[in-house]
Design a protein around this motif. Sequence first.
Motif, short mmCIF file in Angstrom:
data_model
loop_
_atom_site.label_atom_id
_atom_site.label_comp_id
_atom_site.label_asym_id
_atom_site.label_seq_id
_atom_site.Cartn_x
_atom_site.Cartn_y
_atom_site.Cartn_z
N ASP A 151 -18.27 -36.15 -11.58
CA ASP A 151 -18.69 -34.54 -12.01
C ASP A 151 -19.98 -34.63 -12.91
O ASP A 151 -20.49 -33.81 -13.12
N GLU A 194 -21.74 -31.43 -20.83
CA GLU A 194 -21.98 -30.05 -20.47
C GLU A 194 -23.23 -29.60 -21.11
O GLU A 194 -23.06 -29.36 -22.50
N GLU A 205 -24.37 -27.41 -2.96
CA GLU A 205 -23.65 -26.29 -3.52
C GLU A 205 -24.58 -24.98 -3.79
O GLU A 205 -24.14 -24.07 -3.73
N ARG A 253 -28.33 -23.09 -13.11
CA ARG A 253 -27.19 -23.05 -12.15
C ARG A 253 -26.39 -24.39 -11.83
O ARG A 253 -25.41 -24.27 -11.72
N SER A 254 -27.01 -25.42 -12.03
CA SER A 254 -26.46 -26.58 -11.95
C SER A 254 -25.50 -27.07 -13.00
O SER A 254 -24.46 -27.56 -12.81
N ARG A 263 -23.76 -25.12 -14.83
CA ARG A 263 -22.72 -24.43 -15.11
C ARG A 263 -21.40 -25.32 -14.38
O ARG A 263 -20.30 -24.93 -15.14
N SER A 264 -21.70 -25.97 -13.52
CA SER A 264 -20.57 -26.63 -12.80
C SER A 264 -20.73 -28.19 -12.54
O SER A 264 -19.70 -28.99 -12.64
N TRP A 265 -21.78 -28.84 -13.17
CA TRP A 265 -22.11 -30.30 -13.30
C TRP A 265 -22.56 -30.70 -14.46
O TRP A 265 -23.10 -30.15 -15.35
N ARG A 266 -22.09 -31.94 -14.84
CA ARG A 266 -22.59 -32.57 -16.28
C ARG A 266 -23.81 -33.48 -16.06
O ARG A 266 -24.02 -33.89 -14.96
N LEU A 270 -23.46 -15.68 -15.83
CA LEU A 270 -22.95 -17.05 -16.11
C LEU A 270 -22.49 -17.45 -17.23
O LEU A 270 -21.50 -18.31 -17.79
#
Length: 322
Positions: free
Chosen positions: A115, A153, A178, A196-197, A199-202, A245
């Motif tokens: 992740d 994060e 993505e 944007r990145s 928010r979902s990736w570490r 977000l």
Amino acid sequence: MNEPLVTIICLCYNHAKFLQEALDSVLAQTYSNLEVIVVDDASSDASAQVISEYVRRHPHIQFIQHHKNRGNCASFNEAFGQSRGEYIIDFATDDVLYPERVKEQVCAFQTLPQDYGVVYTDADLINEKSIFLRHFYQRSASGELVPEPAEGEVFAHVLSRYFICPPTMMIRRQVLEELNGYDLALAYEDFDFWVRSSRSWRYHYLDKVLCKRRVHIASLSQQVYKKGDRQLQSTIQVIQKAQKLVRTSVEKLALVKRVKYEARHAYFTSNYPEALQLLEILEEETSADAESRVMRWLAKKRVPLQFLRRWYHGWRYRHTSA
């Protein structure tokens, strides 16, 4: 163990005088499994001729030549669309890579959970003549880095402050897939990509100097706050995305901090409509404080206080222009 393929996307616009140093640094990588794609975005100097000579001598280099300028975001997306690498480097051809750059970052990725989408590093800042200015991260007497890198994060961090040197990033391919690449509606990509990145990736910070970032008058980073510049409006668009977000009170505070910062700079660069737009966003997120109310009045009246910002920046950054 097989080495994963890494794609270096080299973006060029009027970089003829820097291209040899940049492309030589790509070819000097100690990591062998590389895909190199060069995009010339309709340069008006000799860039295309320089690149063509490199392609003649190094046929593995893929060359995309534009005859009409399309901008960084579109140029990157086009190259990304034909790339195959598991990891991607967005490389401006006025910058320089150190030979171990790709190898070190791939090794870092291979020690991290799946992740983690971005590995970034320190950099040497250089001027137009390739003379060293300073490291991107400066160290305090106690050894702490300034600005302080963030790990894991980092969404709240990328909202509130600037701490990543963009050309140091290596990006996992899945992250860009993505996101559908960069947003073509924007004039620049860094802030939007981070928001944007993350928010979902570490993110992982690798404490090594692995590239040189060139600081010169024509670089996009030096133009963000020019009057009427498209980049400021792009920043507002990214902030509006970030509003949707945000999930926690900490993230909201980070967003408020960013909006205040951008409103202040918009005002002090005579971008009065953008300053007012940012102050409206601020009022959506929190009650207006005294500073915001005063700034709104000054922006509406278009009171010129730009000399204060010019004086501050002249004092603050004098040492970096030597």
